[in-house]
Design an enzyme around this catalytic site. Structure first.
Site: not given
Lengths: 362, 327
Positions: B29, B58, B60, B82, B129
């Site tokens: 992505e 988008l 995975e 990402q 994240h």
């Protein structure tokens, strides 16, 4: 204007050529040589008998759980026969007919179902993937091989098989979406056999057809009578040609029926009626193809009889070969093979320790 | 030789491998036009074109799953996920297929793909994240799990990963991405996957770390030397799986005292496996209980509290003192 219609192509063809009693719409019958027709018939019959033998071997405890294919022979043979040998097959776990057509030896399938993954080794002259058990998880592989073909400027195409249940999985969506965006040469063959174990087709999707899902991905979709080997073949020919010409993927929905159990661990009487099964038995893809061939003097009852006996011998030989091979596959340390290109030292140690402890038991 | 950040060093590895081998391609992505959200793939699109530097939908699972297909046709895809916190959508393809296809096909189809993903806390990012879940991948037979700690070894390990015949999960520490520069040679170099390295020598204590925690571990080692006169042997694992236990076994037998540092959760984390190997092979050499300085068994907190979650140099020093002085 605040609100207007967007024109989306949403008509889906349904194709049927060979009726349940073997009457064909001659204008639509694909142009196939006699030996090809007979080869297709033989493969379908061989698959049926092989399936029956495996079921009986499983019931005797000679092989393990497997997924019978009976009822879906036309969907698979009609589709796979449109490929060239150099093309790619990416199967799910019920593609016995397609695998046999490609050249996968029956003995290999028996060895695989006998609990040895040695049986899953793909012969070197077949560009096929091994059986994939998790539903729809093989579709991304087909999309990726398709991408590679395009990238390498290679005109081979990819065909992948899956069921109605697979269309509910995320991997179905991701793969058709990816295939549409990149225009990769993949033929997606959905065998809508009405049942995902106990869950009926209408519980998988509110969509009237599964073929119409193609519309959302901007790719062609078609629904065919999946028990009509000609209808499947015509749709597959169109899709393969489209892929080979660089015009991208196609979704084919074959409307068919799983006449037998989901796997040998399943009892369909819990979820579907005998009447329903009988209705579909009347639409058997093999008998209707035989009627057609007999009507056109391409096949006689005698031919079928001798074919049946030839097939029986072939299956007997395959089982003998499988048994002989499996009796030589006793070494459990082979389970350590091929996990990595080179086994890490501590896994090698585990292998050696296992061997040593095995010795102590003797 | 150039002074590069880890981001630049990884970019160099990709550029050189793609230059050398047409079967190497990059997909993920925002890897093309955007050059990746951390700019690891910056400039590759211009150099190699959109067929080799693929901005994917988008999705995975198909990023990894299509890579599994590509390898069968002889390609060597390097996929970017990402953030490792989004890699679970691809876990099915990694576990069920990437790790198994060689084995399932009895060697017919090896899976030489690389799944790169930024991991770890410390850069004030959003939820999902900041995770460090290398255990998921290290626990799976058939996969290799690599975590470099700085620009030079990141470049060398990525080259090795791309050339490796098996699937490699390649974690890139966001904390280390731009934190410091190192001299990175112009000519390509490799570090064998499955090989740890000693990066500081000492006879009093063994410190084992990797990835984003290595710098903090080295800071702690300096502090221990300065304040306590303790000289620590520091081992950088570099590869989590297959785990190289030779170096830390030798070191632990010499020092008798071990501290293991990682930001992954403590329970069932890599330190647990390392401790198990030490106990199996070096029990009689140990002078004190092995210490773990790790992330806690909680979700990585939102960024205002993330430094309290991460092992700090002070926590590592405290763990080392426990290993040195506890009775």
């Amino acid at each position: 204007m605040p609100r207007e219609k967007i024109n989306i192509p949403c008509e889906i063809d349904h194709l049927s050529i060979l009726s349940e009693d073997g009457e064909a719409d001659e204008e639509l019958v694909p142009d196939l040589a006699e030996d090809e027709l007979l080869r297709m018939h033989r493969s379908m019959l061989l698959t049926r008998r092989f399936d029956e033998r495996m079921l009986s071997l499983q019931r005797q405890g000679q092989i393990g759980t497997f997924a019978p294919v009976s009822g879906q022979e036309a969907s698979q043979i009609g589709a796979i026969s449109a490929l060239d040998q150099e093309d790619w097959l990416v199967p799910a776990f019920r593609e016995t007919a397609a695998m046999l057509w490609r050249g996968t030896p029956m003995a290999g399938i028996l060895i695989f179902n006998g609990g040895y993954n040695e049986g899953g080794r793909i012969p070197d002259d077949q560009n096929d993937f091994p059986i994939a058990v998790p539903v729809a998880s093989q579709l991304p592989h087909a999309a990726g091989i398709g991408y590679a073909m395009k990238y390498l400027d290679d005109d081979r195409v990819v065909m992948t098989f899956f069921g109605d249940g697979a269309t509910s999985e995320g991997d179905f969506h991701e793969s058709l979406n990816f295939a549409g965006v990149f225009g990769v040469p993949v033929v997606f063959v959905c065998q809508n056999n009405q049942w995902a174990i106990s869950t009926p087709r209408e519980r998988q999707s509110k969509s009237k057809t599964l073929a119409q899902k193609a519309v959302a991905y901007g790719i062609p979709g078609i629904q065919v009578d999946g028990n009509d080997v000609f209808a499947v073949r015509v749709a597959a020919n169109e899709a393969v040609e489209r892929a080979r010409e660089g015009d991208g993927p196609t979704l084919i929905e074959c409307v068919t029926y799983r006449l037998s159990v989901h796997t040998t661990a399943d009892d369909p009487s819990k979820y579907r009626s005998e009447e329903e099964v009988e209705e579909w038995e009347a639409r058997d893809p093999i008998t209707r193809f035989q009627s057609y061939l007999i009507d056109r003097d391409l096949l006689t009852e005698d031919d079928i009889e001798s074919l049946e006996s030839e097939i029986k011998d072939e299956i007997d030989d395959a089982w003998d070969e499988a048994k002989a091979t499996m009796s030589d596959l006793g070494d459990p340390d082979d389970m350590f093979d091929h996990v990595y290109a080179e086994l890490p030292p501590y896994v090698q140690q585990q292998r050696e320790n296992r061997e040593a402890s095995d010795g102590e038991d003797d | 030789m150039a002074e590069l950040t880890m981001v630049e060093a990884l970019n160099l590895a990709l550029r050189q491998e793609m230059d050398e081998d047409e079967s190497v391609l990059v997909l993920g992505e925002d890897v093309g036009v955007d050059g990746g959200v951390f700019r690891v793939t910056e400039g590759l699109l211009d150099e190699f074109g959109e067929e080799r530097v693929i901005d994917t939908p988008l999705a995975e699972s198909v990023i990894v799953g299509s890579s599994v297909g590509m390898v069968a046709a002889g390609l060597r895809p390097v996929c970017e996920l990402q953030f490792s916190g989004f890699s679970y959508l691809a876990m099915h393809q990694l576990e069920s297929h990437a790790s198994r296809l060689r084995w399932r096909s009895r060697g017919r189809y090896g899976v030489p793909l690389v799944a790169r993903m930024p991991y770890g806390a410390g850069v004030r990012a959003l939820e999902h994240h900041s995770e460090s879940k290398e255990t998921y991948y290290a626990h799976t037979p058939g996969l290799k799990m690599v975590i470099p700690s700085g620009p030079r070894n990141a470049r060398a390990l990525l080259v090795s990963a791309i050339r490796d015949p098996d699937p490699v999960i390649f974690f890139e520490s966001k904390l280390a991405y731009r934190a410091f520069r190192e001299d990175v040679p112009d000519d390509s170099e490799t570090i064998p996957i499955g090989e740890s390295r000693r990066i500081r020598e000492g006879d009093d204590l063994t410190l084992i770390a990797y990835g984003g925690m290595l710098r903090r571990t080295l800071e702690a080692a300096d502090q221990l030397a300065e304040e306590d006169g303790i000289e620590a042997d520091v081992i950088d694992l570099l590869t989590i799986s297959p785990l190289d236990d030779s170096l830390f076994t030798e070191s632990a037998r010499r020092t008798g005292r071990v501290v293991i540092v990682h930001e992954a959760h403590r329970s069932f984390g890599p330190a647990g496996e390392i401790m198990a190997r030490l106990i199996e092979k070096s029990f009689y050499y140990l002078e004190a209980p092995i210490q773990r300085v790790t992330g806690y068994d909680i979700h990585v907190p939102f960024f205002a509290r993330e430094q309290a979650y991460l092992p700090s140099a002070d926590r590592i020093v405290a763990g080392a003192r426990e290993a040195m002085y506890a009775r």
